[in-house]
Design a protein around this motif. Sequence first.
Motif, short mmCIF file in Angstrom:
data_model
loop_
_atom_site.label_atom_id
_atom_site.label_comp_id
_atom_site.label_asym_id
_atom_site.label_seq_id
_atom_site.Cartn_x
_atom_site.Cartn_y
_atom_site.Cartn_z
N PRO A 177 -4.78 -7.67 0.14
CA PRO A 177 -5.44 -6.39 -0.15
C PRO A 177 -6.23 -5.39 0.87
O PRO A 177 -5.99 -4.11 0.59
CB PRO A 177 -6.90 -6.91 -0.99
CG PRO A 177 -6.26 -7.17 -1.97
CD PRO A 177 -5.63 -8.66 -0.53
N ASP A 178 -6.54 -5.88 2.26
CA ASP A 178 -7.05 -5.35 3.41
C ASP A 178 -6.44 -5.43 4.37
O ASP A 178 -6.80 -5.54 5.47
CB ASP A 178 -8.35 -6.27 3.64
CG ASP A 178 -8.46 -7.47 3.87
OD1 ASP A 178 -7.86 -7.92 2.95
OD2 ASP A 178 -9.47 -7.88 4.01
N GLY A 179 -5.42 -5.97 4.05
CA GLY A 179 -3.57 -5.70 4.96
C GLY A 179 -4.48 -7.60 5.96
O GLY A 179 -4.32 -8.61 5.63
N PRO A 180 -3.58 -7.36 7.09
CA PRO A 180 -2.89 -6.39 8.51
C PRO A 180 -1.72 -5.33 7.48
O PRO A 180 -1.16 -6.50 7.37
CB PRO A 180 -2.67 -6.56 9.18
CG PRO A 180 -2.87 -8.15 9.52
CD PRO A 180 -3.47 -8.47 8.29
N LEU A 212 1.05 -1.48 0.03
CA LEU A 212 -0.13 -0.38 -0.45
C LEU A 212 1.27 1.17 -0.25
O LEU A 212 1.29 1.37 1.18
CB LEU A 212 -0.68 -0.05 1.07
CG LEU A 212 -2.20 1.22 1.24
CD1 LEU A 212 -2.86 1.49 0.05
CD2 LEU A 212 -2.31 0.81 2.57
N LEU A 213 1.03 2.37 -1.11
CA LEU A 213 1.56 3.06 -1.24
C LEU A 213 0.72 4.05 -1.71
O LEU A 213 -0.26 4.36 -1.76
CB LEU A 213 2.46 2.84 -2.57
CG LEU A 213 3.40 4.28 -3.22
CD1 LEU A 213 4.85 3.73 -2.98
CD2 LEU A 213 3.35 4.46 -5.36
N ILE A 230 5.03 3.44 2.28
CA ILE A 230 4.06 2.04 1.79
C ILE A 230 4.31 1.45 3.27
O ILE A 230 5.07 1.46 4.20
CB ILE A 230 5.55 1.66 1.23
CG1 ILE A 230 5.37 1.33 -0.23
CG2 ILE A 230 6.62 1.57 1.60
CD1 ILE A 230 5.28 0.52 -1.23
N ALA A 231 3.47 0.32 3.28
CA ALA A 231 3.34 -0.52 3.98
C ALA A 231 3.10 -1.74 3.11
O ALA A 231 2.76 -1.73 1.75
CB ALA A 231 1.79 -0.23 5.42
N ARG A 232 3.06 -2.81 3.85
CA ARG A 232 2.85 -4.12 2.93
C ARG A 232 1.82 -5.50 3.47
O ARG A 232 1.68 -4.84 5.61
CB ARG A 232 4.12 -4.59 2.90
CG ARG A 232 4.75 -5.22 4.24
CD ARG A 232 5.96 -6.10 3.54
NE ARG A 232 6.72 -6.22 4.62
CZ ARG A 232 8.50 -6.60 4.32
NH1 ARG A 232 9.22 -6.81 3.50
NH2 ARG A 232 9.29 -7.91 5.29
N GLY A 233 0.97 -6.18 3.15
CA GLY A 233 1.20 -7.23 3.73
C GLY A 233 0.14 -8.70 2.87
O GLY A 233 0.93 -7.88 2.49
N PRO A 234 -0.63 -9.61 3.62
CA PRO A 234 -0.55 -10.63 3.32
C PRO A 234 -2.09 -10.94 2.57
O PRO A 234 -1.86 -11.58 1.52
CB PRO A 234 -1.33 -11.66 4.29
CG PRO A 234 -1.57 -10.81 5.47
CD PRO A 234 -0.72 -9.30 5.63
#
Length: 484
Positions: free
Chosen positions: A204-207, A183-184, A198-202
Motif C-alpha cells: 500500500p505504501d509502494g514503491p 494508486l489511482l 495510475i501507478a502500482r506497487g507491491p
Amino acid sequence: MVGNQPVIPGFHPDPSVCRVGDDYYLACSSFEYFPGIPLFHSRDLLHWTQIGNALDRPGQLRLPPDTLSSGGLYAPTLRHHDGRFWLIVTNVSTDGNLIVTATDPAGPWSDPVLLPDVHGIDPDLAWDDDGTCWCTVAGVRQYRIDPTTGETLGPARAVWSGSPGAQAPEAPHLHRVGDHWYLLIAEGGTERGHSVAIARGPAPDGPFEPCPDNPVLTHRGTHHPIQNTGHADLVQAPDGTWWMVFLGVRPGGGTPGWHVLGRETFLAPVTWADGWPVVGEPVSGPHPTDGQRDDFDDAALAPQWISPRERPAAHCTTGERPGWLTLHARGTSLDAPDAVFTGRRQQHLTCRARTLIDPAQGRGGLAVRLDEQHHYAVEAGPGEVRVRARVGSLDPVVATHPVPPGPLVLRVDITPTKPLDSRTGPDTLTLGVEEPDGTFTELASLDGRYLSTEVAGGFTGRVLGMYAAEGTVHFDWFAYEPLE
C-alpha cells in the motif's frame, strides 16, 4: 451502450463506489449543502437510487453561516470493511477530515470521528492483509491510522504524486488487484485539463511505478461532449468485469463552453492489459422522462432536498400546515448566507420546475441557485410577482406582474439554445407565472451562462427550489419534469 448520458446526472461530483455482494453503493461530494454526502444504491451500475445522506444531523455536520459557497464537504471515499461501511471526507470549513460508519448505508450513520493530524483533502481508506488502515490524501501523502479513534500511527509519508509537471495530484484511491496495489489519482486540475493517472506497487505504501500509458482517462484537447473527466474510482462486478466511475461535465453553447449542472457521475468499462487498466468509452446512463412531484405530505423531506449550510425546523417544516412546506424567512434575500432555501439538483439540460405558493403572509418564490451571487428567481408577494436576476454585483428586478390574492403557480422552463455564433450561451431560463386558467405568462427570458461554473467559479451546480425572503410562505407542492 456507448453514450454521453451520466449515470447520476446533475451536481454529483467526486464519486466513490464500493460493492457488497450484488449491491453497489456510491457517495458524492455535497460542499456547502445540508444534509451532506448523498448516498446511492444500484444493482447494475447504471440505475441509481438515492437512499439517504451520510451526514444528515446537525451534530454530524457543522457548516456555520460564514461557510463559503463551494466550501463544506469535499470528496468522500466509501468503503466496506469488516462488516461495516466506512466513509471518510473533508469538511474544509470546520472539522477537517472525519470518518463516519454504518451497518446500513441508508443510515443511520455514526457521529464523526475526527482526524486532527491528517492534513489534506480527498482522503482515502484502504486496509491491508494484516489489518493496517492506510489513509492517503491529495498531495499525495499517506498516513497509517486507527480509523476507530482517528489517531495517526506515525508521520505522513510522501508517495507517488503523479505525472511530471502535472498540477494538483488529488483524489487518491488505493485498490488491491491481484499481486499489486494500484494508486489511482486525478491530476491536471478540475477544469478542461482534468485527467486520471495510475501507478502500482507491491504494498500500500509502494514503491509505485507509473503506468506507461498515463493518463488512463482524459478528454482534454478533444471535441468529446463530456469534458473535465477525472476524480475516478474503480469497482469489480460479480462477473469479474471492472468498471470506473468518474466525474465529467457537459458544456454547452459557444466558446469557451459553459457547464451548468455541475460535475456529474459517469461510468466506463475497464479492461486490463499487461497489468494496467484500459478505460473504454463512457457507457450511457438511463434517460428518464418521468416527472417527479413532492406534495409535502411526509413529516420529513425526501433525501434529495438540500439547503445551504443548515435547515433548522424552525425555518423549514412540513408540520405547521399539513400537506404544505412552510418556510420562515431569516435573511432578506437569496443573497444572504442565512437565506431560507430548499431545493433539488437540476439533472436535465431541458427541464421545467413548478410550485404552488401561498405568499399571503410574506414573500418568496422559485429560484435557480448556483450561489449567493448567481441566481435567478420568480418571486411572489401580496399582489405582485417579479423576476430577479442576481449576477455578481448586479441584482435587477427585470420584470413585474400583478396577481390576484391567493395561491398561485410559479414556473421556470430551462431549454438549451442552439449556438448562433461562438458567443451563444448554453441555455435559456424562462420565468413566469401560470394564470388561474392554466395559461403561462412569461415574465423574463434570461441567458443561462451567468448561472454556470465558467462564470461563477466554484465546484457546484444548479439547484432548483423554494425560498422565503420575508415573513412566512407556504408551498403546497413542487414538480420537476424533464422536457427532453
